[in-house]
Design a protein around this motif. Structure first.
Motif, PDB file in Angstrom:
ATOM      1  N   GLY A 251       0.840  -1.192   0.000  1.00 45.15           N
ATOM      2  CA  GLY A 251       0.000   0.000   0.000  1.00 45.15           C
ATOM      3  C   GLY A 251       0.873   1.240   0.000  1.00 45.15           C
ATOM      4  N   GLY A 252       0.654   2.136   0.949  1.00 46.58           N
ATOM      5  CA  GLY A 252       1.469   3.344   1.031  1.00 46.58           C
ATOM      6  C   GLY A 252       2.662   3.211   1.952  1.00 46.58           C
ATOM      7  N   PHE A 253       2.890   1.999   2.478  1.00 46.06           N
ATOM      8  CA  PHE A 253       3.982   1.799   3.430  1.00 46.06           C
ATOM      9  C   PHE A 253       5.171   1.139   2.740  1.00 46.06           C
ATOM     10  CE2 PHE A 253       6.440  -0.515   6.548  1.00 46.06           C
ATOM     11  CZ  PHE A 253       6.591   0.446   7.543  1.00 46.06           C
TER      12      PHE A 253
ATOM     13  N   ASN B 226       4.838 -11.074   1.178  1.00 46.74           N
ATOM     14  CA  ASN B 226       4.891  -9.768   0.521  1.00 46.74           C
ATOM     15  C   ASN B 226       6.026  -9.788  -0.495  1.00 46.74           C
ATOM     16  OD1 ASN B 226       2.856  -8.784   2.172  1.00 46.74           O
ATOM     17  ND2 ASN B 226       4.270  -7.819   3.611  1.00 46.74           N
ATOM     18  N   LYS B 227       5.863  -9.065  -1.568  1.00 51.37           N
ATOM     19  CA  LYS B 227       6.855  -9.062  -2.641  1.00 51.37           C
ATOM     20  C   LYS B 227       8.084  -8.248  -2.258  1.00 51.37           C
ATOM     21  CE  LYS B 227       7.445  -7.844  -7.528  1.00 51.37           C
ATOM     22  NZ  LYS B 227       6.798  -7.215  -8.711  1.00 51.37           N
ATOM     23  N   THR B 228       9.268  -8.770  -2.590  1.00 53.83           N
ATOM     24  CA  THR B 228      10.516  -8.033  -2.436  1.00 53.83           C
ATOM     25  C   THR B 228      10.730  -7.174  -3.670  1.00 53.83           C
ATOM     26  OG1 THR B 228      11.528  -9.740  -1.054  1.00 53.83           O
ATOM     27  CG2 THR B 228      13.020  -8.225  -2.182  1.00 53.83           C
ATOM     28  N   GLU B 229      10.800  -5.858  -3.490  1.00 54.04           N
ATOM     29  CA  GLU B 229      11.027  -4.968  -4.627  1.00 54.04           C
ATOM     30  C   GLU B 229      12.485  -4.993  -5.059  1.00 54.04           C
ATOM     31  OE1 GLU B 229       9.638  -1.036  -3.733  1.00 54.04           O
ATOM     32  OE2 GLU B 229       7.625  -1.510  -4.441  1.00 54.04           O
ATOM     33  N   SER B 230      13.392  -4.934  -4.092  1.00 54.41           N
ATOM     34  CA  SER B 230      14.823  -4.985  -4.374  1.00 54.41           C
ATOM     35  C   SER B 230      15.551  -5.459  -3.127  1.00 54.41           C
ATOM     36  CB  SER B 230      15.345  -3.610  -4.810  1.00 54.41           C
ATOM     37  OG  SER B 230      15.173  -2.656  -3.776  1.00 54.41           O
TER      38      SER B 230
END
Length: 335
Positions: free
Chosen positions: A20-22, A58-62
């Motif tokens: 979300g926004g976090f 939760n997905k790892t962005e980097s």
């Protein structure tokens, strides 16, 4: 898929994730094999987001999550071989205690008869649980639900154990009892473990390592005792203080504080910080007058005092006089 061995440590490198926004921001730490890490922080700091990101929920962005010698951030939750005890225990309402306890074996292909046999044996090692084997979750006390959640992970084919607020659903009396049981359970299990807590007393009593999280950022990571004794900033000290924190604005001049304390700091304005329990009564210390006193335990009172016009809280022996002198034993100075 991660192979389950006895030498899997966990290394997290510049981990970023958004829900979300976090956002989690560049989280990095390394946890040795078999050690227990407590993640401590205020509500909304990102503790559960971090736990779910490590689990693959939760997905790892980097960034990287290295388990043993293998990067696992792209793996599915199942292939990470992670055990996860959720805050609400994740117990199935339509299953009795035996099958809830043995569920990891059941979905692994074992027949119910064999699962029941193993679950009954496991329940015998968990005090009180054998009396509830035929009952479903809505018939169980909270403590028994927690025992099921703990016991189930002993049967789970995992090497990394994640616990989300494992004591938060319990009343105070049961909370203290389950804290001791949790510590014993983790030690017996011998798995690298990460547990999320909001209560500093829980985090400090259970862990070998501590990670302080706030607004998605890692404020400090290290061995629990070292962080408690040497917090890197005011926020860390606040979050690791079970009885609150006394904060007083002071001027340091020539290494002198209020003509009572010596410190190796440059001259200037600082915040003098000390915990209520980290004091000693000494005649040459600061004089205070107790304004209000509360029983803390059989030997100590928590007293509210006036200190140069500012209220402070001190933990003293129950026989301490209303007026006394004290010295902080582990004072910290922050800009």
């Amino acid at each position: 898929m991660v192979e389950v061995t006895n030498d899997l440590s966990l290394k997290v490198e510049n981990l970023n994730s958004q829900v979300g926004g976090f956002r989690l921001k560049n989280i990095s730490f390394e946890l040795p094999v078999g050690e227990v890490l407590a993640i401590l922080g205020p509500s909304g700091s990102g503790k559960t987001v971090l736990l779910r990101t490590l689990a693959g929920l939760n997905k790892t962005e980097s960034g990287a999550i290295v388990f043993g010698d293998e990067r696992i951030e792209k793996y599915s939750p199942r292939d990470r071989k992670v055990g996860f005890v959720f805050q609400n225990y994740a117990i199935f309402p339509h299953l009795d205690t035996k099958l809830n306890l043995g569920f990891p074996l059941y979905i692994g292909g074992k027949k119910k008869k064999e699962v029941y046999k193993i679950a009954i044996k496991e329940a015998e090692e968990l005090d009180g649980l054998p009396n509830y084997l035929e009952l479903k979750p809505d018939e169980l006390p909270e403590g028994m639900k927690q025992l099921i959640a703990f016991g189930r992970e002993k049967l789970h084919d995992c090497r990394l154990l994640l616990l989300d607020e494992p004591l938060s659903q319990l009343d105070r009396k049961l909370h203290v009892e389950m804290r001791a049981l949790l510590k014993s359970f983790i030690k017996e299990l011998g798995k690298t473990t990460i547990a999320v807590f909001s209560d500093p007393e829980d985090a400090l009593s259970v862990s070998d390592y501590l990670a302080i999280l706030d607004d998605g950022e890692l404020l400090q990571f290290g061995e629990t005792f070292d962080i408690y004794k040497n917090p890197s900033n005011l926020k860390v000290m606040e979050l690791t203080s079970r009885l609150g924190l006394n904060t007083i604005d002071v001027e340091i001049k020539g290494g002198n504080v209020l003509n009572k304390l010596k410190v190796d700091k440059e001259d200037g304005s600082y915040k003098l910080c000390f915990r209520p329990e980290e004091i000693t009564i000494k005649d040459e210390g600061f004089e205070v007058q107790a304004v209000e006193s509360h029983i803390y335990d059989s030997s100590h009172n928590l007293v509210e005092c006036d200190f140069h016009g500012k209220p402070i809280r001190l933990l003293v022996h129950k026989n301490a006089p209303e007026k006394f002198n004290f010295i902080p034993t582990n004072p910290k100075y922050f800009l």
